[in-house]
Design a protein around this motif. Structure first.
Motif, PDB file in Angstrom:
ATOM      1  N   THR A 163       0.764  -1.189  -0.029  1.00  0.00           N
ATOM      2  CA  THR A 163      -0.112   0.177  -0.198  1.00  0.00           C
ATOM      3  C   THR A 163       0.611   1.262  -0.157  1.00  0.00           C
ATOM      4  O   THR A 163       0.423   2.072  -0.216  1.00  0.00           O
ATOM      5  CB  THR A 163      -0.889   0.082   0.613  1.00  0.00           C
ATOM      6  OG1 THR A 163      -0.019   0.296   2.275  1.00  0.00           O
ATOM      7  CG2 THR A 163      -1.717  -1.090   0.915  1.00  0.00           C
ATOM      8  N   GLY A 164       2.266   1.004   0.848  1.00  0.00           N
ATOM      9  CA  GLY A 164       3.233   2.702   1.093  1.00  0.00           C
ATOM     10  C   GLY A 164       2.711   3.127   1.789  1.00  0.00           C
ATOM     11  O   GLY A 164       2.925   4.292   1.652  1.00  0.00           O
ATOM     12  N   LEU A 165       2.010   2.971   2.667  1.00  0.00           N
ATOM     13  CA  LEU A 165       1.965   3.251   4.214  1.00  0.00           C
ATOM     14  C   LEU A 165       2.656   3.098   4.717  1.00  0.00           C
ATOM     15  O   LEU A 165       3.685   2.093   5.353  1.00  0.00           O
ATOM     16  CB  LEU A 165       0.405   2.802   5.138  1.00  0.00           C
ATOM     17  CG  LEU A 165      -1.351   2.833   4.457  1.00  0.00           C
ATOM     18  CD1 LEU A 165      -1.994   2.399   4.822  1.00  0.00           C
ATOM     19  CD2 LEU A 165      -1.163   4.617   4.287  1.00  0.00           C
ATOM     20  N   PRO A 166       3.406   4.387   5.863  1.00  0.00           N
ATOM     21  CA  PRO A 166       4.196   4.425   6.753  1.00  0.00           C
ATOM     22  C   PRO A 166       3.732   3.418   8.127  1.00  0.00           C
ATOM     23  O   PRO A 166       2.365   3.678   8.299  1.00  0.00           O
ATOM     24  CB  PRO A 166       4.733   5.615   7.512  1.00  0.00           C
ATOM     25  CG  PRO A 166       3.418   6.641   6.354  1.00  0.00           C
ATOM     26  CD  PRO A 166       2.730   5.982   5.747  1.00  0.00           C
ATOM     27  N   VAL A 167       4.294   2.651   7.254  1.00  0.00           N
ATOM     28  CA  VAL A 167       3.870   1.671   9.215  1.00  0.00           C
ATOM     29  C   VAL A 167       5.327   1.257  10.078  1.00  0.00           C
ATOM     30  O   VAL A 167       7.088   1.848  10.064  1.00  0.00           O
ATOM     31  CB  VAL A 167       4.508   0.079   8.509  1.00  0.00           C
ATOM     32  CG1 VAL A 167       3.779  -0.681  10.062  1.00  0.00           C
ATOM     33  CG2 VAL A 167       2.864  -0.234   7.393  1.00  0.00           C
ATOM     34  N   ALA A 168       4.782   1.216  11.735  1.00  0.00           N
ATOM     35  CA  ALA A 168       5.974   1.642  12.193  1.00  0.00           C
ATOM     36  C   ALA A 168       5.508   0.509  13.227  1.00  0.00           C
ATOM     37  O   ALA A 168       4.351   0.495  13.187  1.00  0.00           O
ATOM     38  CB  ALA A 168       6.249   2.957  13.005  1.00  0.00           C
ATOM     39  N   SER A 169       6.661  -0.055  13.889  1.00  0.00           N
ATOM     40  CA  SER A 169       6.470  -0.645  14.493  1.00  0.00           C
ATOM     41  C   SER A 169       6.996  -0.342  16.388  1.00  0.00           C
ATOM     42  O   SER A 169       7.496   0.458  16.969  1.00  0.00           O
ATOM     43  CB  SER A 169       7.622  -2.206  15.240  1.00  0.00           C
ATOM     44  OG  SER A 169       7.253  -2.870  16.137  1.00  0.00           O
TER      45      SER A 169
END
Length: 179
Positions: A138-144
């Motif tokens: 999706t290209g969404l920023p994903v943060a843990s």
């Protein structure tokens, strides 16, 4: 002479039918609400509540009118091309959820935050890998979620992680997409 007390007999019958006479009503075996009475549950554990507060502060810096959603099903966050079978896609990804979805004021997802999982369980790890593959596409920023984000001053650092600015030459990655 026959002495009938019709109002008393009707009242007793109605009490028996509505369960007000003290006798328990027969429970339908298929009625799950009566057999297993539901009670409210805690949606977020202690660590998740703390993460929610910190992430909400970072979201307020970037999108003051935005909102934060917790434990959102993946199929509510992404769209798939209509030429493929949505039912098939949903059967493969329907049970996947993200821990937190950060949305702008228009309800468009801007970033995802995932809480760490225990490493000893294989099935949840596979589900998380599948979730990460979809989110990466999706290209969404994903943060843990980082347990170091405990202090108030880390909201700026978290904001920078969740909302990276430049995606290319002069374009911002958080501009609305036309659908």
């Amino acid at each position: 002479m026959l002495n009938l007390h019709l109002p008393r007999a009707v009242g007793a019958l109605l009490n028996r039918l509505t369960g007000q006479d003290g006798a328990p009503l027969p429970v339908d075996a298929s009625d799950t609400v009566m057999r297993w009475p539901p009670t409210p549950a805690r949606v977020l554990a202690s660590g998740e509540r703390h993460a929610h507060k910190c992430i909400a502060r970072a979201l307020a810096l970037e999108h003051p009118k935005g909102f934060l959603l917790a434990q959102v099903p993946l199929h509510k966050l992404v769209r798939v091309p209509k030429q493929n079978s949505y039912r098939e896609w949903l059967s493969r990804t329907g049970l996947l959820t993200v821990d937190f979805a950060l949305c702008d004021e228009h309800g468009v997802v801007r970033a995802i935050v995932l809480m760490p999982l225990p490493d000893d369980q294989l099935r949840p790890r596979r589900k998380r890998e599948r979730l990460l593959r979809v989110l990466e596409a999706t290209g969404l920023p994903v943060a843990s979620w980082d347990r170091e984000w405990q202090a108030e001053h880390d909201a700026q650092r978290l904001r920078g992680t969740l909302f990276p600015r430049l995606a290319g030459s002069g374009q911002y990655s958080d501009t609305p997409h036309a659908h």
